[in-house]
Enzyme design. Structure first.
Site, PDB file in Angstrom:
ATOM      1  N   ASP A 212       0.837  -1.191   0.000  1.00  0.00           N
ATOM      2  CA  ASP A 212       0.000   0.000   0.000  1.00  0.00           C
ATOM      3  C   ASP A 212       0.879   1.250   0.000  1.00  0.00           C
ATOM      4  O   ASP A 212       1.444   1.614   1.038  1.00  0.00           O
ATOM      5  CB  ASP A 212      -0.885  -0.052   1.249  1.00  0.00           C
ATOM      6  CG  ASP A 212      -1.743   1.177   1.405  1.00  0.00           C
ATOM      7  OD1 ASP A 212      -1.839   1.964   0.451  1.00  0.00           O
ATOM      8  OD2 ASP A 212      -2.310   1.356   2.493  1.00  0.00           O
TER       9      ASP A 212
ATOM     10  N   ASP B 103      -1.636   5.633  -5.200  1.00  0.00           N
ATOM     11  CA  ASP B 103      -1.963   4.791  -4.055  1.00  0.00           C
ATOM     12  C   ASP B 103      -2.391   3.393  -4.484  1.00  0.00           C
ATOM     13  O   ASP B 103      -3.537   3.175  -4.872  1.00  0.00           O
ATOM     14  CB  ASP B 103      -3.076   5.475  -3.252  1.00  0.00           C
ATOM     15  CG  ASP B 103      -3.473   4.663  -2.039  1.00  0.00           C
ATOM     16  OD1 ASP B 103      -2.781   3.683  -1.723  1.00  0.00           O
ATOM     17  OD2 ASP B 103      -4.492   5.013  -1.414  1.00  0.00           O
TER      18      ASP B 103
END
Ligand SMILES: *[C@@H]1O[C@H](CO)[C@@H](O)[C@H](O)[C@H]1NC(C)=O
Ligand SMILES: *[C@@H]1O[C@H](CO)[C@@H](O)[C@H](O)[C@H]1NC(C)=O
Ligand SMILES: *[C@@H]1O[C@H](CO)[C@@H](O)[C@H](O)[C@H]1NC(C)=O
Ligand SMILES: *[C@@H]1O[C@H](CO)[C@@H](O)[C@H](O)[C@H]1NC(C)=O
Ligand SMILES: *[C@@H]1O[C@H](CO)[C@@H](O)[C@H](O)[C@H]1NC(C)=O
Length: 410
Positions: free
Chosen positions: A110, A294
């Site tokens: 992430d 992201d």
């Protein structure tokens, strides 16, 4: 009002959006970037590098040969790991080992958060989970006495626990004494996702939530890498995607990588988007929008005016106020490609096919868009829907992000 809609959107699709800690939107986590890295016991001893860091810290020019020596003392390691699409690209999971011997778990790499946490033998959950990190089975797990962490994601899901020093195998690169966060409690909205065994945060310079402050795994990893960067090649509905560490895989892109500087002082992989265009239309819409790359967010979330502009070219689409402002359309709609331009002239094309995200369970025949509005005045999120259309280079030491085109399976 805007916040309310956002929260509604977030809660409806809570399992889809779990990157970006809430503190982002409040600017709490934004700290200045300095060369003064926290002391990290995991760094391989490297006198020259420590010396040059000390010189830089005190504003002294580093003699050329010292910098050269420093470079030749880099860890020199490279590695890669699979990024497998889960549930129609809801998320991408990679196998990462924790402890000694390594216990392999499926974690979500992430780039929008900085904590590396896993479900463990300490986690209290309603239903037992299949794969967890069994702390007792790791001969190297060392509790960092007195540490705690709590992370709250934008959808108000949360996890908390404490931290260990332990070994990690990321893409075949062994890290020793990395900070592994063991979850004691995890909110139901997170633990309901049975596919994820943990989240592996790789935000640019964000600190993890561990108190007292600890080095992030990315800082630890960076010291080992041949080139201080990692890359993401996520693939549409496929488990052939990969992250590479310490090198750029030239087989995974088809043209030159073009770099864009990150915004000053940003702790995220954040840069300016400078233009957007809907295929088939004459005009480019030019403006600067701050966006964050992201991997931990499914969608592409941009300012409402941009999103309105896109769907205005899809006559059958509809924004559903009863669903928190989500855009959807009949599933037989062919969506136009969406182009995003950067200041360096580079243009990404997100195929219309990728923007047809999924069919609504409650509204058969209606499909939900992967491009949705983000009611933040500040920034947008380029999540997986964007990233799977490009080859992305996260240049940690260079403070920049690079993109190249790749073959898309269309
Ligand atoms: C952890 O720290 C507390 C207080 O600082 C101390 O009382 C305790 O003995 C420590 N435990 C271990 C295992 O070191
Ligand atoms: C970045 O941080 C420096 C030092 O803290 C500060 O002087 C500068 O104004 C900041 N720049 C931006 C764009 O926030
Ligand atoms: C990014 O956009 C902002 C807002 O328009 C602008 O002030 C800033 O100079 C831009 N930064 C870069 C690095 O292009
Ligand atoms: C899509 O399906 C609807 C009926 O559900 C139909 O009226 C419409 O013509 C179809 N559109 C296309 C482009 O096939
Ligand atoms: C959109 O996605 C749905 C669900 O994945 C699929 O059934 C449908 O055929 C897609 N529509 C188009 C036009 O490709």
């Amino acid at each position: 009002m805007a916040t309310f809609i956002l929260l509604l959107l977030m809660s409806i699709f809570s399992t889809f959006i779990h990157a970006i800690p809430t503190s982002t939107s409040q600017g709490i986590s934004r700290r200045s970037v300095t060369v003064d890295l926290p002391r990290n016991p995991a760094y391989a001893p490297n006198g020259p590098r420590q010396y040059s860091r000390a010189l830089k810290k005190w504003g002294v020019a580093v003699p050329g040969d010292v910098d050269d020596v420093t470079n030749s003392f880099r860890g020199g390691e490279t590695g890669d790991v699979n990024a497998a699409s889960i549930m129609g690209d809801r998320e991408y999971l990679s196998r990462v080992g924790f402890g000694t011997p390594f216990q392999y778990l499926n974690v979500d790499l992430d780039t929008g958060s900085a904590d590396v946490w896993v479900y463990s033998s300490e986690t209290k959950v309603e239903e037992p989970r299949e794969d967890i990190f069994v702390v007792e089975k790791s001969s190297t797990a060392k509790l960092l006495n007195g540490t705690t962490w709590m992370i709250t994601y934008a959808d108000s899901s949360y996890a908390w626990g404490h931290a260990f020093h332990d070994s990690i195998d990321i893409g075949g690169i062994p890290l020793h004494n990395a900070v592994v966060q063991s979850a004691v409690a995890v909110s139901h909205s997170l633990s309901a996702d049975k596919d994820i065994d943990g989240i592996f945060g790789m935000a640019y310079k964000l600190h993890s939530q561990v108190i007292p402050k600890q080095p992030t795994v990315l800082e630890t990893l960076q010291a080992h890498l041949d080139k201080p960067l990692f890359t993401a090649d996520l693939k549409y509905r496929s488990d052939e995607g990969a992250y590479t560490f310490g090198y750029i895989d030239s087989d995974r892109h088809i043209d030159e990588i073009k770099y864009t500087a990150l915004l000053p002082n940003s702790t995220f992989w954040e840069f300016n988007l400078t233009g957007v265009h809907v295929a088939g239309q004459n005009i480019w819409y030019l403006q600067n929008w701050r966006v964050i790359a992201d991997t931990g967010t499914t969608f592409m979330l941009l300012s409402p005016d941009v999103v309105d502009m896109y769907y205005s070219s899809v006559p059958t689409s509809r924004q559903d106020r009863s669903l928190g402002g989500v855009w959807h359309f009949p599933c037989n709609t062919t969506l136009p490609d969406f182009e995003l331009g950067l200041a360096n002239g580079w243009v990404a094309t997100v195929p219309g096919k990728y923007i047809n995200y999924t069919v609504f369970e409650d509204m058969p025949g209606q499909c939900m868009g992967a491009l949705q509005p983000f009611y933040s005045e500040d920034f947008g999120i380029l999540g997986d829907i964007f990233l799977k259309a490009v080859y992305a280079v996260f240049d940690v030491a260079g403070g920049r992000i690079g993109f190249a085109h790749k073959d898309l399976d269309l």
